[in-house]
Motif scaffolding. Structure first.
Motif, PDB file in Angstrom:
ATOM      1  N   MET A   1       0.851  -1.183   0.000  1.00  0.00           N
ATOM      2  CA  MET A   1       0.000   0.000   0.000  1.00  0.00           C
ATOM      3  C   MET A   1       0.897   1.247   0.000  1.00  0.00           C
ATOM      4  SD  MET A   1      -3.158   0.940   2.571  1.00  0.00           S
ATOM      5  CE  MET A   1      -3.452  -0.792   2.785  1.00  0.00           C
ATOM      6  N   GLU A   2       0.527   2.215  -0.795  1.00  0.00           N
ATOM      7  CA  GLU A   2       1.309   3.446  -0.921  1.00  0.00           C
ATOM      8  C   GLU A   2       0.973   4.408   0.212  1.00  0.00           C
ATOM      9  OE1 GLU A   2       1.820   7.190  -4.020  1.00  0.00           O
ATOM     10  OE2 GLU A   2       0.645   5.447  -4.618  1.00  0.00           O
ATOM     11  N   TYR A  56      -6.580  10.829  13.080  1.00  0.00           N
ATOM     12  CA  TYR A  56      -6.504   9.397  12.818  1.00  0.00           C
ATOM     13  C   TYR A  56      -7.797   8.864  12.201  1.00  0.00           C
ATOM     14  CZ  TYR A  56      -5.641   4.455  13.352  1.00  0.00           C
ATOM     15  OH  TYR A  56      -5.460   3.126  13.080  1.00  0.00           O
ATOM     16  N   GLY A  57      -7.652   8.144  11.073  1.00  0.00           N
ATOM     17  CA  GLY A  57      -8.791   7.505  10.425  1.00  0.00           C
ATOM     18  C   GLY A  57      -9.671   8.407   9.600  1.00  0.00           C
ATOM     19  N   PRO A  76      -4.635   8.992   7.688  1.00  0.00           N
ATOM     20  CA  PRO A  76      -3.684   8.598   8.728  1.00  0.00           C
ATOM     21  C   PRO A  76      -4.155   7.289   9.371  1.00  0.00           C
ATOM     22  CG  PRO A  76      -4.382  10.891   9.022  1.00  0.00           C
ATOM     23  CD  PRO A  76      -5.296  10.267   8.021  1.00  0.00           C
ATOM     24  N   TYR A  77      -3.305   6.267   9.293  1.00  0.00           N
ATOM     25  CA  TYR A  77      -3.738   4.946   9.739  1.00  0.00           C
ATOM     26  C   TYR A  77      -2.548   4.120  10.225  1.00  0.00           C
ATOM     27  CZ  TYR A  77      -6.151   0.440   9.575  1.00  0.00           C
ATOM     28  OH  TYR A  77      -6.691  -0.766   9.901  1.00  0.00           O
ATOM     29  N   ASP A  78      -2.799   3.244  11.166  1.00  0.00           N
ATOM     30  CA  ASP A  78      -1.794   2.326  11.708  1.00  0.00           C
ATOM     31  C   ASP A  78      -2.220   0.899  11.370  1.00  0.00           C
ATOM     32  OD1 ASP A  78      -0.135   0.688  13.202  1.00  0.00           O
ATOM     33  OD2 ASP A  78      -0.432   1.749  15.087  1.00  0.00           O
ATOM     34  N   GLU A  79      -1.563   0.292  10.371  1.00  0.00           N
ATOM     35  CA  GLU A  79      -1.919  -1.067   9.961  1.00  0.00           C
ATOM     36  C   GLU A  79      -1.732  -2.078  11.080  1.00  0.00           C
ATOM     37  OE1 GLU A  79       0.340  -1.788   6.286  1.00  0.00           O
ATOM     38  OE2 GLU A  79      -1.625  -1.946   5.336  1.00  0.00           O
ATOM     39  N   SER A  80      -0.808  -1.808  11.998  1.00  0.00           N
ATOM     40  CA  SER A  80      -0.543  -2.751  13.085  1.00  0.00           C
ATOM     41  C   SER A  80      -1.626  -2.705  14.161  1.00  0.00           C
ATOM     42  CB  SER A  80       0.812  -2.452  13.734  1.00  0.00           C
ATOM     43  OG  SER A  80       0.760  -1.244  14.481  1.00  0.00           O
ATOM     44  N   GLY A  81      -2.402  -1.621  14.195  1.00  0.00           N
ATOM     45  CA  GLY A  81      -3.455  -1.482  15.188  1.00  0.00           C
ATOM     46  C   GLY A  81      -2.954  -1.074  16.567  1.00  0.00           C
ATOM     47  N   GLU A  93       6.097   6.303  12.526  1.00  0.00           N
ATOM     48  CA  GLU A  93       6.564   5.131  13.280  1.00  0.00           C
ATOM     49  C   GLU A  93       5.600   3.967  13.041  1.00  0.00           C
ATOM     50  OE1 GLU A  93       9.530   5.288  14.669  1.00  0.00           O
ATOM     51  OE2 GLU A  93       9.648   7.428  14.217  1.00  0.00           O
ATOM     52  N   THR A  94       4.356   4.118  13.440  1.00  0.00           N
ATOM     53  CA  THR A  94       3.319   3.121  13.142  1.00  0.00           C
ATOM     54  C   THR A  94       2.160   3.741  12.359  1.00  0.00           C
ATOM     55  OG1 THR A  94       2.168   3.473  15.238  1.00  0.00           O
ATOM     56  CG2 THR A  94       3.851   1.742  15.198  1.00  0.00           C
TER      57      THR A  94
END
Length: 107
Positions: A1-2, A56-57, A76-81, A93-94
């Motif tokens: 994902m870009e 975020y989101g 803005p998103y954190d794939e790791s959750g 960072e995440t």
């Protein structure tokens, strides 16, 4: 994902990015007192959006009705959750600004 990379050590700074078959200029700022980032958006030297807070989101420029803004959603998103907020500690960072193509399903 870009995703759109933000160089926190350069803030405030400007950079160009190609989206929606056009070149945009992003200007990134950081509010250290309240720990949040904002983005200004220009196209062809014309200011389209100022002070768009990274939430975020929530897609950037979602409240802008100008047809000249990018059609892609930049979220803005954190794939790791791990994190669900955009702060100095999380951005880059995440949490990253992911680019999602708009209307790519042909509907």
């Amino acid at each position: 994902m870009e995703y759109v990379e933000i160089e926190k050590d350069l803030i405030p700074y400007r950079f160009e990015i190609s989206l929606s078959d056009a070149v945009f200029t992003f200007e990134v700022h950081y509010n250290s007192e309240y720990d949040f980032f904002t983005v200004d958006l220009e196209r062809d030297g014309e200011i389209l959006v100022t002070g768009n807070k990274l939430v975020y989101g929530v897609p950037l420029f979602t409240h802008c009705v100008d047809d000249r803004v990018p059609q892609e959603e930049i979220i803005p998103y954190d794939e790791s959750g791990i994190h669900q907020e955009v702060t100095w500690a999380t951005l880059g960072e995440t949490v990253f600004l992911y680019v999602f193509e708009g209307d790519s399903d042909g509907e």
